[in-house]
Structure formats: C-alpha cells, structure tokens
Write an enzyme that holds these catalytic residues in place. Structure first.
Site, short mmCIF file in Angstrom:
data_model
loop_
_atom_site.label_atom_id
_atom_site.label_comp_id
_atom_site.label_asym_id
_atom_site.label_seq_id
_atom_site.Cartn_x
_atom_site.Cartn_y
_atom_site.Cartn_z
N ARG A 206 0.84 -1.21 0.00
CA ARG A 206 0.00 0.00 0.00
C ARG A 206 0.87 1.25 0.00
O ARG A 206 0.63 2.20 -0.74
CB ARG A 206 -0.90 0.00 1.24
CG ARG A 206 -1.98 -1.06 1.22
CD ARG A 206 -2.98 -0.85 2.33
NE ARG A 206 -2.50 -1.18 3.65
CZ ARG A 206 -2.84 -2.28 4.32
NH1 ARG A 206 -3.65 -3.18 3.79
NH2 ARG A 206 -2.38 -2.48 5.54
N PHE A 221 -12.06 -3.37 -4.56
CA PHE A 221 -12.03 -4.27 -3.40
C PHE A 221 -11.29 -3.52 -2.28
O PHE A 221 -10.29 -3.99 -1.75
CB PHE A 221 -11.30 -5.59 -3.70
CG PHE A 221 -11.84 -6.37 -4.87
CD1 PHE A 221 -12.94 -7.21 -4.72
CD2 PHE A 221 -11.27 -6.24 -6.13
CE1 PHE A 221 -13.43 -7.94 -5.80
CE2 PHE A 221 -11.76 -6.96 -7.21
CZ PHE A 221 -12.84 -7.82 -7.05
N ASP A 242 -16.32 -1.38 -3.01
CA ASP A 242 -16.36 -2.64 -2.25
C ASP A 242 -17.82 -3.05 -2.15
O ASP A 242 -18.72 -2.22 -2.31
CB ASP A 242 -15.76 -2.45 -0.85
CG ASP A 242 -15.30 -3.76 -0.22
OD1 ASP A 242 -14.09 -4.05 -0.26
OD2 ASP A 242 -16.16 -4.51 0.30
N SER A 243 -18.05 -4.35 -1.86
CA SER A 243 -19.44 -4.81 -1.73
C SER A 243 -19.93 -4.67 -0.29
O SER A 243 -21.12 -4.84 -0.04
CB SER A 243 -19.54 -6.27 -2.19
OG SER A 243 -18.61 -7.04 -1.47
N ASN A 269 -20.57 -4.51 -6.83
CA ASN A 269 -19.77 -5.67 -7.18
C ASN A 269 -18.69 -5.18 -8.16
O ASN A 269 -19.02 -4.59 -9.20
CB ASN A 269 -20.70 -6.71 -7.85
CG ASN A 269 -19.96 -7.96 -8.23
OD1 ASN A 269 -18.78 -7.93 -8.58
ND2 ASN A 269 -20.66 -9.07 -8.16
N ASP A 290 -7.46 -5.72 -5.48
CA ASP A 290 -7.07 -6.59 -4.36
C ASP A 290 -8.26 -7.47 -3.95
O ASP A 290 -8.85 -7.29 -2.88
CB ASP A 290 -6.60 -5.72 -3.18
CG ASP A 290 -6.04 -6.55 -2.03
OD1 ASP A 290 -5.77 -7.75 -2.24
OD2 ASP A 290 -5.88 -5.99 -0.92
N CYS A 330 -4.27 -13.32 -3.43
CA CYS A 330 -3.89 -13.89 -2.14
C CYS A 330 -4.27 -15.37 -2.08
O CYS A 330 -4.37 -15.95 -1.01
CB CYS A 330 -4.52 -13.11 -0.98
SG CYS A 330 -6.31 -13.03 -1.05
#
Ligand SMILES: C[S@@+](CC[C@H](N)C(=O)[O-])C[C@H]1O[C@@H](n2cnc3c(N)ncnc32)[C@H](O)[C@@H]1O
Length: 387
Positions: A206, A221, A242-243, A269, A290, A330
C-alpha cells in the site's frame, strides 16, 4: 511423551524440510494426546524432531524443533522474543503489524497481530490451542497489552476438531482503535473487522503503491480504503469500490480522519463496476485490484483463473497510457507463475503493451519459510501500460 514413527516415504518428505507430517506418513502413533508435544522418530528409532500432535487433522505433526530440548515456559518465551526482535528490525513506521506468523516464527499455527497497545491472537491447531494459557501469560508479561482478544472464528479450526469462537482474554478492547501506517492513520475494529481487523500483509504494498498513484485512481475491493488513502495524498481523485457497506463506512471515516476530501465510495460488485466503466469509456491513471482469494482449494484454480483474467483485462483496458495497475492475488493455490500468465493473457486481449515495474509479495512481518510454500500466498504485481 508421545511418539510418532515415520514411514520411509514420510522420512523422505521430512528430510526435504517441510514442517508438516501427514497422518498417512506415520507408521506408528504411541501415547500421543491431542495437542501435546510429541517426539518424531525414524523407523530405526533415531530421534528426528519435536512438535505438536493433532488427533483430528490430516496434518498429524507440526514441527517445533529439530533438537531434543525442554519445551517449557522459557523455550516459548524465547520464541516469542525472537519473533518480536525480528519485527523491530523489519517493520517500518507503523503500530499495526503481525507479531507472530506461525511456522515462519517457529510457533506453528499461532498468529498474533498488534494494533497499537492491543493484541489479537489466533490458534489454528490443537497444539497452539493447548498452549493458549501460556501464550496469554507470556504476551501479557512481554507487552503489557491494553487488551488481548482471541479471534478463533475461522472454519479451518473445524479440521482440528476445535470450535469457532471469539473471546476477550485480557483488558478491554474499544470498538475502534486508531493506528498509523507510514503517513496515514486509520480506524480498525479487531473484534468484528475482516481477518483480525486489517489486511496487514498488504501494508508495504500500500505504501509503495502510494508513490506511483497520481491523477484519477480506482481502489477496487477497497475494504477500509487503505490503498486509496495512501493514493489520495498525491492523486487528484480516488474512487473506492467494495461490496461491504460496513467496510465503505469505515473507509469514509478513515478519509475524514486524514482530512482527505478527494475520495469517493461506491457499494458495488467490482466485476459489474469494471464492466460498466469500460462501457462508459472511463479512464484511470492508477488502479488497485485486491480481490479476496478466489482459489480456496486446488479444485478452484480454473474458475479462479477466469475471475482474475476478467478483472485484470478490464483494468488494463481502463488504464491511461503510462498508468499503473497494482494487482494482487492472495490465493495460495494459484502460483505466481500462473498469475503472471493470466496477466500476460489479459494484456494481450486488451491489446496493450504492459511492463512489470515491481514484483512483490506479503510484507516483511509475514516472512516466508523457505521449506514451507504454504507461508507464501500473496502475489502483488505492479504493472505499467506503456505510453
Ligand atoms: C482482500 S480484501 C481487500 C483489502 C484491502 N485492499 C486492504 O488493503 O485493506 C477484499 C475485499 O473485497 C470485498 N469484496 C469481495 N468480493 C467483492 C466483489 N465481488 N465486489 C466488491 N467487493 C468485494 C470484501 O468485502 C473485502 O473488503
């Protein structure tokens, strides 16, 4: 003390250095209690190691030491001190970082994260769980935390026959803790936030991403907006998507905490958002992707690959020439080489010339144990669309 005897195949595996032994590789199990420290030996009775035994998991043994030594209070204190010393050496300007990272710190399946004066612990095997009272005592003595909680609300504990639970072990944890990460501050909620409150593994990425992002930036995200916050210090405008409504509210609070008025927050989404942005002909100078782990098991690799491809293809299309895409995976089950292939395919389909400007992984407080590939899961690639 309990005793485990390896098969010949099990010995060949152990000899390569991996710290786990699977049940199928054991010839004999004698007097081994669930969660106890046991001795591992070769077929001929030769001592090999000591470690945690689990009577439920497929991972029957987790290596603690290759030496015959007393695993008493002093031993565990020494391991925790070693982990803390390492963090002092590698952690930069932050008070939110991983203090203990399981096998990589010689304390299998124990996670300890630090948020200011507060500690969060996770015990992911019978062995680590069994030692919880001792870990509480030692962490309290070494760090005098304002609070210590246990976030054992993880499904992997089921594989060990352990319940999912959350508990306050010491002190009082406030609903929100303010922490800092280089030049930004943020609120974290270790009790109900994702992971132990923050994605500490992305900390260095970051900070680094913030040095590239300028102009119009998209943090996709975004969770509590941390990539976006680092970007917003030098960018013109940052859109965070983001959701999770809760995550976006926290991200907005974090923007206020840092006096950053150039951030916008959208609940959507990301797959749909990117598709619409391409259709609208939008362009960005910087994009962060991400997503959560799409490949939770090996069986998911193909569908995960399609997910990563779709995201990265659209992100590359949305970039202005010279723009930077910071893209992460990830998923442990998706290797770095496979991830790079997906990125190559994405660039080709977007008909763009793209170069890798940095190839990164998880922050240094999540060190990778050389003989334990499972400890390396995060891939973070910085790409640039050539002008
Ligand atoms: C790995 S975390 C992001 C961590 C964040 N970048 C950070 O550094 O703190 C993934 C985030 O994606 C969100 N998410 C999962 N699926 C999503 C989707 N399809 N669209 C939008 N957000 C999603 C989750 O709510 C979570 O906040």
């Amino acid at each position: 003390m309990g005793l485990l005897t390896l098969t010949s195949k099990g010995f060949a595996w152990f000899h390569k250095g991996h710290p786990w032994i699977f049940r199928d590789d054991l010839e004999k199990i004698r007097d081994a209690a669930p969660g106890a420290i046991v001795t591992l030996e070769k077929k001929n009775g030769e001592f090999l190691a000591q470690g945690f035994y689990s009577d439920r998991s497929k991972i029957a043994f987790r290596l603690v030491s290759r030496n015959r030594e007393a695993m008493d209070r002093e031993f565990w204190k020494g391991r925790l001190q070693r982990a803390a010393r390492f963090r002092q050496a590698v952690v930069g300007k932050t008070n939110a970082y991983r203090l203990v990272y399981g096998e990589s710190d010689g304390i299998p399946s124990l996670i300890v994260d630090r948020y200011g004066d507060h500690l969060v612990m996770q015990t992911l095997s019978q062995g680590a769980d069994h030692l919880t009272p001792l870990f509480i005592e030692l962490l309290s003595e070494m760090f005098q935390p304002a609070s210590l909680i246990i976030r054992n609300d993880l499904s992997v504990r089921g594989l060990e026959g352990l319940p999912q639970e959350k508990k306050t072990l010491l002190g009082n944890l406030p609903g929100n803790i303010e922490v800092y990460e280089e030049d930004i501050r943020y609120w974290v909620d270790p009790w109900s936030g994702q992971k132990t409150g923050s994605y500490l593994d992305q900390r260095e990425n970051r900070v680094r991403a913030g040095t590239y992002f300028r102009g119009e930036v998209l943090d996709a995200f975004c969770y509590q907006g941390l990539f976006g916050l680092h970007a917003a210090r030098a960018a013109g405008r940052v859109i965070c998507v983001d959701s999770s409504q809760e995550a976006l509210e926290r991200a907005a609070e974090n923007a206020r905490l840092n006096g950053l008025g150039n951030m916008e927050f959208r609940r959507e989404n990301v797959f749909d958002f990117l598709k619409k942005e391409v259709e609208r002909g939008r362009r960005y100078d910087g994009i962060n992707l991400d997503p959560p782990a799409f490949a939770k098991s090996r069986g998911d690799i193909a569908s995960a690959g399609r997910g990563y491809k779709e995201l990265n293809l659209r992100a590359i299309r949305l970039l202005n020439p010279g723009g930077v895409l910071v893209t992460s995976s990830c998923s442990y089950n998706l290797s770095e080489s496979r991830f790079l292939e997906i990125l190559q395919d994405s660039a080709r389909d977007a008909k763009a010339e793209v170069r890798i400007i940095e190839r990164r992984g998880q922050s240094a407080d999540h060190p990778v144990l050389l003989t334990f590939p499972e400890s390396h899961y995060l891939k973070c690639i910085f790409l640039q669309k050539i002008e």
